[in-house]
Design an enzyme around this catalytic site. Structure first.
Site, PDB file in Angstrom:
ATOM      1  N   ASN A   1       0.846  -1.208   0.000  1.00 40.57           N
ATOM      2  CA  ASN A   1       0.000   0.000   0.000  1.00 40.57           C
ATOM      3  C   ASN A   1       0.875   1.250   0.000  1.00 40.57           C
ATOM      4  O   ASN A   1       2.041   1.208   0.418  1.00 40.57           O
ATOM      5  CB  ASN A   1      -0.902   0.013   1.233  1.00 40.57           C
ATOM      6  CG  ASN A   1      -1.946   1.106   1.149  1.00 40.57           C
ATOM      7  OD1 ASN A   1      -2.831   1.043   0.312  1.00 40.57           O
ATOM      8  ND2 ASN A   1      -1.825   2.123   1.985  1.00 40.57           N
TER       9      ASN A   1
ATOM     10  N   GLU B   1      -1.660   0.982  -5.727  1.00 38.81           N
ATOM     11  CA  GLU B   1      -1.048   2.306  -5.907  1.00 38.81           C
ATOM     12  C   GLU B   1       0.191   2.262  -6.801  1.00 38.81           C
ATOM     13  O   GLU B   1       0.377   3.120  -7.663  1.00 38.81           O
ATOM     14  CB  GLU B   1      -0.658   2.929  -4.557  1.00 38.81           C
ATOM     15  CG  GLU B   1      -1.824   3.512  -3.775  1.00 38.81           C
ATOM     16  CD  GLU B   1      -2.458   2.527  -2.823  1.00 38.81           C
ATOM     17  OE1 GLU B   1      -2.111   1.332  -2.891  1.00 38.81           O
ATOM     18  OE2 GLU B   1      -3.306   2.952  -2.020  1.00 38.81           O
TER      19      GLU B   1
ATOM     20  N   ASP C   1      -5.182  21.200   9.074  1.00 33.77           N
ATOM     21  CA  ASP C   1      -5.550  20.300   7.973  1.00 33.77           C
ATOM     22  C   ASP C   1      -6.125  21.109   6.808  1.00 33.77           C
ATOM     23  O   ASP C   1      -6.077  22.346   6.828  1.00 33.77           O
ATOM     24  CB  ASP C   1      -6.531  19.217   8.482  1.00 33.77           C
ATOM     25  CG  ASP C   1      -6.206  17.870   7.837  1.00 33.77           C
ATOM     26  OD1 ASP C   1      -6.144  17.824   6.596  1.00 33.77           O
ATOM     27  OD2 ASP C   1      -6.019  16.886   8.561  1.00 33.77           O
TER      28      ASP C   1
HETATM   29  C1  LIG Z   1      -0.765  16.390   1.817  1.00 37.68           C
HETATM   30  C2  LIG Z   1      -1.621  15.246   2.280  1.00 37.68           C
HETATM   31  C3  LIG Z   1      -1.628  14.889   3.607  1.00 37.68           C
HETATM   32  C4  LIG Z   1      -2.390  13.821   4.047  1.00 37.68           C
HETATM   33  N1  LIG Z   1      -2.336  13.470   5.353  1.00 37.68           N
HETATM   34  C5  LIG Z   1      -3.007  12.377   5.786  1.00 37.68           C
HETATM   35  C6  LIG Z   1      -2.868  11.955   7.131  1.00 37.68           C
HETATM   36  O1  LIG Z   1      -2.166  12.555   7.944  1.00 37.68           O
HETATM   37  N2  LIG Z   1      -3.533  10.832   7.504  1.00 37.68           N
HETATM   38  C7  LIG Z   1      -4.306  10.108   6.637  1.00 37.68           C
HETATM   39  O2  LIG Z   1      -4.827   9.050   7.026  1.00 37.68           O
HETATM   40  N3  LIG Z   1      -4.477  10.513   5.354  1.00 37.68           N
HETATM   41  C8  LIG Z   1      -3.839  11.624   4.908  1.00 37.68           C
HETATM   42  N4  LIG Z   1      -3.962  12.033   3.607  1.00 37.68           N
HETATM   43  C9  LIG Z   1      -4.911  11.337   2.711  1.00 37.68           C
HETATM   44  C10 LIG Z   1      -4.426   9.991   2.224  1.00 37.68           C
HETATM   45  O3  LIG Z   1      -3.066   9.999   1.865  1.00 37.68           O
HETATM   46  C11 LIG Z   1      -5.238   9.550   0.998  1.00 37.68           C
HETATM   47  O4  LIG Z   1      -6.602   9.579   1.302  1.00 37.68           O
HETATM   48  C12 LIG Z   1      -4.866   8.175   0.516  1.00 37.68           C
HETATM   49  O5  LIG Z   1      -5.419   7.976  -0.775  1.00 37.68           O
HETATM   50  C13 LIG Z   1      -5.356   7.064   1.425  1.00 37.68           C
HETATM   51  O6  LIG Z   1      -4.825   5.833   0.935  1.00 37.68           O
HETATM   52  P1  LIG Z   1      -5.560   4.421   1.059  1.00 37.68           P
HETATM   53  O7  LIG Z   1      -6.632   4.398   0.002  1.00 37.68           O
HETATM   54  O8  LIG Z   1      -4.478   3.456   0.762  1.00 37.68           O
HETATM   55  O9  LIG Z   1      -6.113   4.304   2.429  1.00 37.68           O
HETATM   56  C14 LIG Z   1      -3.212  13.106   3.137  1.00 37.68           C
HETATM   57  C15 LIG Z   1      -3.227  13.489   1.799  1.00 37.68           C
HETATM   58  C16 LIG Z   1      -2.445  14.536   1.366  1.00 37.68           C
HETATM   59  C17 LIG Z   1      -2.461  14.912  -0.079  1.00 37.68           C
END
Ligand SMILES: Cc1cc2nc3c(=O)[nH]c(=O)nc-3n(C[C@H](O)[C@H](O)[C@H](O)COP(=O)(O)O)c2cc1C
Length: 387
Positions: free
Chosen positions: A103, A166, A212
């Site tokens: 992931n 991904e 955020d």
């Molecule tokens: C700049 C940025 C910061 C982020 N910070 C977080 C975070 O701190 N915690 C979190 O769970 N997702 C965060 N996200 C969102 C996840 O990276 C995003 O939803 C991701 O697609 C989740 O992956 P998954 O589908 O494998 O769960 C962030 C996204 C961005 C662009």
């Protein structure tokens, strides 16, 4: 007290030549234009093109990464807002490996000391699910964090692809192939300026407060600690910082959802474009442009959009002659094509974004859909005069 607002307009690329002897960059993909350039896709058809993704790029393993002792103090990790809990990594992609699934997703990481961070893992996201599985077996989750990664890989990691897709999606966006190296804990990583490898542990600590996407403070929560065991840096590396609540954060949070909404709306009507607006924090507001063929199309589009992106709060549906990226044009459509009693849908008691300060204590929220399209058969009353 009036808080200073973040500057309007498009954030410019920032390059820092010397932060404590290191180089750093910010605002890499802080606009749709910058993102389209990085992905090599024409901005006008970006959403439609991404909606056709197959997640089928080829991943080629081409060696291992030699690690040294981790030292977070040697990286120019930034402190972004005065009331932040401390320095935190904001562009770090967490690559994790469990049960044969790889992931990748961005998680902010608060620096605790020279080799440990507290990572914000939103409940239900894949990293969180994988950590829980590892802990249930009495193990730690092997991870590698990349900083300074190609924007296409970053974009793929921010996209809610099926579990473990991904890297394949990143490879597809990179033209069909992505080279990766194996860290000593077994996790695969793409090319990056900095790589930190280690394990997400069962140990929890206070994380935050941090800003955020809404520009407001996310509360302090107990979050998992990542212990780094190795570090790789390129000679004269470039650190990448993403300003929380800034344009790059909004683009990377929102743009990956546009193709998802596009596909969902395409199932109910002819969709032309989808934009998650900057004023809506790149996450909470969508403008959907459709070619209407029956009178109820816009409302069906609204329902499809809410189902595709559960954090969405307000949706406006416009006709083909309205530019969804131009807030004045969208407001014009609302002003001249909306009858409040007929065209506004209010949905109460639904799950919304945990980042929305309006969220109720039980986690529910109120969503509004606005049909700002012309009434079918009465187009002559609505169309703007042209020369
Ligand atoms: C700049 C940025 C910061 C982020 N910070 C977080 C975070 O701190 N915690 C979190 O769970 N997702 C965060 N996200 C969102 C996840 O990276 C995003 O939803 C991701 O697609 C989740 O992956 P998954 O589908 O494998 O769960 C962030 C996204 C961005 C662009």
């Amino acid at each position: 007290m009036v808080a200073p607002k973040m500057a309007a307009g498009t954030a410019k690329l920032l390059f820092f030549h010397n932060i404590g002897g290191h180089r750093a960059v910010m605002n890499l993909t802080a606009s749709r234009r910058a993102l389209s350039l990085a992905l090599g896709i024409d901005e006008k058809v970006m959403v439609k093109t991404l909606a056709d993704a197959k997640f089928n790029g080829k991943i080629v393993e081409d060696g291992t990464l030699a690690m040294t002792k981790p030292d977070l103090n040697s990286l120019p990790i930034m402190h972004h807002f005065p009331k932040d809990a401390g320095r935190y990594i904001t562009s770090g992609i967490v690559f994790s490996s469990w049960d044969g699934v790889e992931n990748a997703s961005i998680h902010r990481m608060q620096v605790l000391d020279d080799h440990r961070v507290a990572a914000r893992l939103v409940e239900g996201r894949h990293t969180h699910v994988m950590v829980k599985k590892a802990i249930a077996k009495g193990e730690k989750l092997p991870v590698a964090v990349t900083i300074g990664t190609h924007p296409a890989v970053t974009f793929a990691s921010c996209t809610r692809v099926p579990a473990g897709m991904e890297l394949a999606y990143a490879a597809e966006l990179m033209g069909g192939m992505l080279n990766v190296k194996r860290c000593s804990n077994g996790v695969l990583v793409p090319d990056a300026e900095i790589v930190l490898e280690g394990y997400i542990t069962a140990e929890l600590t206070e994380e935050g407060p941090f800003v955020d996407i809404t520009g407001t403070y996310d509360p302090v929560r107990m979050q998992h600690i990542i212990e780094f065991t190795g570090m790789y840096t390129k000679p004269d590396f470039i650190y990448h910082g993403i300003l929380p609540g800034g344009d790059e954060h909004k683009v990377l949070m929102g743009c990956p959802y546009e193709p998802k909404i596009y596909k969902a709306v395409a199932g109910v009507t002819e969709v032309r474009n989808v934009v998650l607006t900057k004023g809506g924090c790149g996450y909470l507001h969508a403008v959907i442009q459709i070619k209407k063929s029956t009178q109820g199309d816009a409302k069906n589009a609204i329902m499809a959009a809410f189902a595709a992106h559960t954090s969405l709060k307000h949706v406006v549906v416009v006709d083909e002659d309205i530019d969804p990226e131009d807030p004045h044009d969208v407001e014009y459509a609302v002003a001249t094509r909306v009858s409040g009693d007929r065209d506004v849908m209010v949905i109460t008691g639904v799950r919304g974004s945990s980042l929305d300060p309006c969220q109720l204590e039980d986690g529910t929220n109120v969503k509004i859909g606005v049909d700002a399209t012309m009434v079918l058969g009465r187009e002559a009353d609505f169309l703007r005069a042209t020369w």
